[in-house]
Scaffold this motif. Structure first.
Motif, mmCIF file in Angstrom:
data_model
loop_
_atom_site.group_PDB
_atom_site.id
_atom_site.type_symbol
_atom_site.label_atom_id
_atom_site.label_comp_id
_atom_site.label_asym_id
_atom_site.label_seq_id
_atom_site.Cartn_x
_atom_site.Cartn_y
_atom_site.Cartn_z
ATOM 1 N N ALA A 171 -13.161 -34.664 -23.477
ATOM 2 C CA ALA A 171 -13.219 -33.504 -22.592
ATOM 3 C C ALA A 171 -13.464 -32.245 -23.414
ATOM 4 O O ALA A 171 -14.257 -31.386 -23.021
ATOM 5 C CB ALA A 171 -11.920 -33.380 -21.803
ATOM 6 N N ALA A 172 -12.817 -32.145 -24.576
ATOM 7 C CA ALA A 172 -13.007 -30.958 -25.416
ATOM 8 C C ALA A 172 -14.461 -30.850 -25.864
ATOM 9 O O ALA A 172 -15.069 -29.781 -25.805
ATOM 10 C CB ALA A 172 -12.082 -31.023 -26.626
ATOM 11 N N MET A 173 -15.031 -31.979 -26.294
ATOM 12 C CA MET A 173 -16.412 -31.941 -26.761
ATOM 13 C C MET A 173 -17.374 -31.714 -25.595
ATOM 14 O O MET A 173 -18.411 -31.075 -25.748
ATOM 15 C CB MET A 173 -16.745 -33.219 -27.517
ATOM 16 C CG MET A 173 -16.085 -33.236 -28.880
ATOM 17 S SD MET A 173 -16.833 -34.381 -30.007
ATOM 18 C CE MET A 173 -15.970 -35.867 -29.601
ATOM 19 N N LEU A 175 -16.723 -29.815 -23.272
ATOM 20 C CA LEU A 175 -16.603 -28.369 -23.029
ATOM 21 C C LEU A 175 -17.017 -27.589 -24.280
ATOM 22 O O LEU A 175 -16.427 -26.573 -24.612
ATOM 23 C CB LEU A 175 -15.179 -28.019 -22.607
ATOM 24 C CG LEU A 175 -14.786 -28.564 -21.229
ATOM 25 C CD1 LEU A 175 -13.280 -28.591 -21.067
ATOM 26 C CD2 LEU A 175 -15.412 -27.752 -20.122
ATOM 27 N N PRO B 77 -22.354 -34.352 -27.190
ATOM 28 C CA PRO B 77 -21.890 -33.829 -25.896
ATOM 29 C C PRO B 77 -21.751 -32.307 -25.880
ATOM 30 O O PRO B 77 -22.051 -31.677 -24.873
ATOM 31 C CB PRO B 77 -20.520 -34.479 -25.704
ATOM 32 C CG PRO B 77 -20.470 -35.617 -26.630
ATOM 33 C CD PRO B 77 -21.461 -35.402 -27.714
ATOM 34 N N ASN B 78 -21.307 -31.719 -27.015
ATOM 35 C CA ASN B 78 -21.061 -30.274 -27.007
ATOM 36 C C ASN B 78 -22.344 -29.447 -27.025
ATOM 37 O O ASN B 78 -22.295 -28.236 -26.883
ATOM 38 C CB ASN B 78 -20.147 -29.877 -28.174
ATOM 39 C CG ASN B 78 -20.655 -30.360 -29.508
ATOM 40 O OD1 ASN B 78 -21.196 -31.453 -29.614
ATOM 41 N ND2 ASN B 78 -20.526 -29.558 -30.533
ATOM 42 N N ASN B 83 -21.232 -30.635 -17.730
ATOM 43 C CA ASN B 83 -19.786 -30.802 -17.855
ATOM 44 C C ASN B 83 -19.332 -31.948 -16.971
ATOM 45 O O ASN B 83 -19.989 -32.288 -15.994
ATOM 46 C CB ASN B 83 -19.049 -29.511 -17.471
ATOM 47 C CG ASN B 83 -19.252 -28.414 -18.513
ATOM 48 O OD1 ASN B 83 -19.370 -27.256 -18.177
ATOM 49 N ND2 ASN B 83 -19.337 -28.800 -19.775
ATOM 50 N N PHE B 86 -13.373 -35.785 -15.353
ATOM 51 C CA PHE B 86 -13.007 -37.140 -15.734
ATOM 52 C C PHE B 86 -12.153 -37.805 -14.663
ATOM 53 O O PHE B 86 -11.456 -37.137 -13.905
ATOM 54 C CB PHE B 86 -12.243 -37.130 -17.057
ATOM 55 C CG PHE B 86 -13.095 -36.772 -18.242
ATOM 56 C CD1 PHE B 86 -13.646 -37.761 -19.028
ATOM 57 C CD2 PHE B 86 -13.364 -35.443 -18.547
ATOM 58 C CE1 PHE B 86 -14.434 -37.436 -20.119
ATOM 59 C CE2 PHE B 86 -14.161 -35.112 -19.628
ATOM 60 C CZ PHE B 86 -14.699 -36.112 -20.417
ATOM 61 N N ALA B 90 -8.106 -35.675 -17.610
ATOM 62 C CA ALA B 90 -8.066 -35.293 -19.035
ATOM 63 C C ALA B 90 -7.782 -33.809 -19.223
ATOM 64 O O ALA B 90 -8.372 -33.174 -20.089
ATOM 65 C CB ALA B 90 -9.366 -35.692 -19.744
ATOM 66 N N PHE B 92 -5.848 -30.787 -20.758
ATOM 67 C CA PHE B 92 -5.134 -30.698 -22.027
ATOM 68 C C PHE B 92 -3.667 -30.424 -21.727
ATOM 69 O O PHE B 92 -3.317 -29.346 -21.234
ATOM 70 C CB PHE B 92 -5.738 -29.594 -22.896
ATOM 71 C CG PHE B 92 -7.220 -29.742 -23.082
ATOM 72 C CD1 PHE B 92 -7.768 -30.981 -23.419
ATOM 73 C CD2 PHE B 92 -8.071 -28.677 -22.915
ATOM 74 C CE1 PHE B 92 -9.135 -31.131 -23.579
ATOM 75 C CE2 PHE B 92 -9.439 -28.815 -23.073
ATOM 76 C CZ PHE B 92 -9.978 -30.054 -23.405
ATOM 77 N N PHE B 103 -11.063 -22.868 -21.693
ATOM 78 C CA PHE B 103 -11.424 -23.544 -22.941
ATOM 79 C C PHE B 103 -12.939 -23.616 -23.175
ATOM 80 O O PHE B 103 -13.435 -23.218 -24.237
ATOM 81 C CB PHE B 103 -10.820 -24.952 -22.949
ATOM 82 C CG PHE B 103 -10.998 -25.685 -24.252
ATOM 83 C CD1 PHE B 103 -10.110 -25.492 -25.298
ATOM 84 C CD2 PHE B 103 -12.050 -26.564 -24.443
ATOM 85 C CE1 PHE B 103 -10.267 -26.147 -26.501
ATOM 86 C CE2 PHE B 103 -12.213 -27.234 -25.652
ATOM 87 C CZ PHE B 103 -11.315 -27.018 -26.673
ATOM 88 N N GLY B 104 -13.659 -24.101 -22.164
ATOM 89 C CA GLY B 104 -15.112 -24.265 -22.311
ATOM 90 C C GLY B 104 -15.817 -22.935 -22.566
ATOM 91 O O GLY B 104 -16.749 -22.865 -23.364
ATOM 92 N N ARG B 151 -12.275 -26.245 -14.405
ATOM 93 C CA ARG B 151 -12.542 -26.242 -15.839
ATOM 94 C C ARG B 151 -13.986 -26.648 -16.124
ATOM 95 O O ARG B 151 -14.648 -26.084 -16.989
ATOM 96 C CB ARG B 151 -11.573 -27.205 -16.550
ATOM 97 C CG ARG B 151 -11.730 -27.205 -18.047
ATOM 98 C CD ARG B 151 -10.727 -28.102 -18.723
ATOM 99 N NE ARG B 151 -11.054 -29.509 -18.514
ATOM 100 C CZ ARG B 151 -10.405 -30.507 -19.098
ATOM 101 N NH1 ARG B 151 -9.403 -30.250 -19.906
ATOM 102 N NH2 ARG B 151 -10.734 -31.750 -18.856
#
Lengths: 268, 363
Positions: A171-173, A175, B77-78, B83, B86, B90, B92, B103-104, B151
């Protein structure tokens, strides 16, 4: 849980429990209580006093103990830090590295030193340092401590990490975080209780170690456990009880902290 | 601005293999800008694999994926402006709801105040403004789902990927979220690619649906295309409920084909590709496109006997056994009771098909 399968309903349950607790803790309690004894004697109680604690810090042996204590804490701090860093990387690789050949073997190799008799490790480490011509001193103690602390740091860290789903990093990657940002912003904070727990465990194992330290230390270099042993060889004096009680207190605090941090949850 | 004529995601001959196992056989499909597109299929059909390939979590063994004319299948992916929501959200767990949504934006280089302002707006959009300071664990499943949505939408992705996001919610909440998702998609104008195994969910929300099975695309079309005109047996069976019968084709003509069942029953259906005289094919007819009568309404009325009536709220399901033939399931809506009759078990009836409702399928 009350019921027909309640362990407490077995005959002798209470007696055995009490016996086990006595065997485990009576010596510690005796040492702790007699460290507050006012008497010169080890066994005769003559009233409450802190004289042996004063003796530890100011008595004839205090210089030796202070240096030994400083050595012990410095070594424990550095050894635990380095071992924790290595264990964190090892856990990341083992848990997040996917399936690779020899994964089970690697896990076994990391945790095996906990099971190996310490005397064997001690002899092996000594022979190793001799073989490569490494002069024994503080540095050899430090290196040996880093090595045997790794599995103790590794276990809580990898246990924690196994409970963290990899979808967080995904999820972090997703984003726009880089791999490094996903690690530092997401994975590391989630692993932190395990890392702190591992560090404290490694610290205490290093602080308390006697056998390996005794083998690899150079002449005249002492840590607290070897200094205590050296002192005891010339006869047990009550100041040994005081210093043992102090060491015990440090251990209890560290183990309690490690337990609390390991259970703590930064997600609530 | 979204351009409905423009292709948002173009999958060109994408293949996914894990060693010898083929998870996805050569798939090509184009997803239009501003479209609510659904990948539908049973578990293991490759729909999630395809979604993860678009997101960048799975590499593409062969073929290419384009996002608005940019080839993306080799980007991490980044680096992809898509986006994902999930399946397990997921979120955080160590961050507040607001920090999760911000965050994004922060990772894309927005300043912290800027990111937080926009995140707060997104939370308002999903009606969770009051929960900004909470940790995800303090929210209900439905609320967590909205946070995940906020998100993923906050960095204004070109395409939003949703991996069975409603599967963990209870039925009532799921229905409400279906409408909300559809609404959100219209409002934001972002292309949604939605993965689900729930055919009803797919029919309700989608502009177009790709039905997948065993790593292959079975049919691509609008919900009504797929429901009314299934391309093959799998689609007919997977989408909704249907009567599937083995029949022999007697004659094919301009507006359909005549065929027969065992027991001397003759039926007519719309012929799919490859239906020829003499062939053994399958006939598919939806239960709600059948009705019963005492006397045959048309030449192809099928004689049978009512076995059972089952009351299921809005409908009555009737099982009719054809004389010397298979069972038929007939569904009569309660709102249709003025026109269509229900008969007691044991009554001899004729089962009639609505014009053009039966389809003949070869495979």
């Amino acid at each position: 849980m009350k019921g027909p399968f309640d362990l407490r309903s077995y005959t002798g349950f209470r007696a055995i429990t009490v016996l086990c607790l006595i065997v485990l803790y009576a010596p510690l309690i005796v040492v702790t209580v007699y460290s507050f004894n006012a008497s010169q004697s080890l066994t005769n109680w003559e009233g409450l006093s802190l004289r042996w604690y004063a003796d530890v810090f100011t008595g004839p042996e205090s210089g030796k103990f202070k240096i030994a204590a400083r050595n012990s804490f410095v070594i424990a701090l550095i050894a635990a830090s380095v071992a924790t860093a290595i264990a964190t990387l090892a856990a990341t690789g083992m848990v997040r590295g996917g399936r690779f050949r020899g994964r089970a073997l690697s896990f076994g190799l990391i945790s095996l030193p906990i099971m190996v008799p310490e005397i064997v490790l001690a002899v092996a480490t000594l022979i190793f340092f001799n073989a490569i011509g490494f002069d024994r001193g503080l540095l050899t103690i430090l290196l040996a401590h880093i090595a045997f602390c790794i599995p103790f740091a590794y276990l809580p860290i990898s246990a924690r990490m196994q409970g963290i789903e990899d979808s967080y990093e995904q999820a972090a990657m997703d984003l726009y975080a880089t791999r490094r940002q996903a690690f530092t912003r997401i994975l590391l904070p989630l692993m932190m209780p395990g890392i702190i727990s591992g560090f404290l465990l490694a610290f205490i194992v290093s602080l308390d170690d006697f056998i390996i330290t005794n083998f690899v230390k150079g002449a005249g270099v002492e840590t607290l456990p070897t200094a205590i042993f050296g002192s005891v060889k010339q006869g047990i004096k009550p100041n040994i009880m005081a210093i043992s009680t102090l060491l015990l207190a440090v251990s209890v605090v560290m183990v309690t902290l490690s337990y609390l941090v390991g259970k703590s949850d930064n997600t609530k | 601005m979204p351009d409905p004529e423009q292709i948002a995601i173009d999958v060109r001959g994408a293949v996914k293999r894990y060693g010898d196992f083929v998870a996805l056989k050569t798939i090509s499909l184009s997803i239009m800008d501003n479209e609510f597109f659904t990948l539908l299929g049973p578990s293991g059909c490759g729909k999630t694999t395809l979604l993860r390939m678009i997101a960048g979590f799975e590499d593409v063994t062969e073929g290419a994926i384009y996002l608005f004319d940019e080839e993306i299948e080799t980007l991490p992916p980044n680096k992809r402006p898509v986006n994902t929501v999930f399946q397990n959200y997921a979120l955080f767990p160590h961050m507040t709801v607001l920090d999760n949504v911000a965050f994004g934006l922060e990772m894309r280089g927005a300043s912290r105040p800027e990111a937080r302002t926009r995140a707060a707006e997104m939370l308002e959009l999903v009606q969770l403004g009051a929960f900004a300071a909470r940790k995800p664990a303090q929210l209900s499943g439905g609320q967590q789902q909205r946070v995940a949505l906020a998100r993923a939408l906050a960095p204004r992705p070109k395409v939003l990927l949703l991996d069975e996001p409603l599967s963990a919610l209870d039925l009532k909440l799921r229905k409400a979220m279906q409408l909300e998702l559809k609404h959100l998609q219209r409002e934001t104008g972002i292309t949604f690619i939605f993965v689900t195994h729930d055919q009803e969910e797919a029919l309700t929300m989608s502009d177009r649906i790709a039905v997948m099975s065993a790593g292959e695309l079975q049919q691509l079309g609008s919900p009504s295309d797929i429901y009314e005109r299934p391309a093959n047996m799998f689609v007919a069976d997977f989408i909704g409920e249907t009567n599937l019968l083995d029949v022999s084709v007697d004659r094919v003509d301009a507006d359909g084909a005549t065929c027969h069942l065992g027991g001397g029953h003759v039926l007519r259906g719309v012929a799919g590709d490859g239906v020829q005289a003499g062939a053994q094919v399958h006939l598919s007819i939806r239960p709600e496109r059948l009705f019963m009568s005492e006397t045959p309404v048309a030449a192809d009325g099928l004689r049978g006997q009512v076995r059972e009536n089952i009351f299921v709220g809005t409908d009555i399901t009737t099982i009719v056994q054809l004389d010397d033939g298979p069972d038929f399931v007939v569904r009569t809506s309660n709102s249709d009771r003025g026109n269509k009759r229900i008969f007691d078990p044991g009554t001899a009836v004729f089962v009639n098909m609505e014009q053009g409702a039966a389809r003949l399928l070869t495979g």
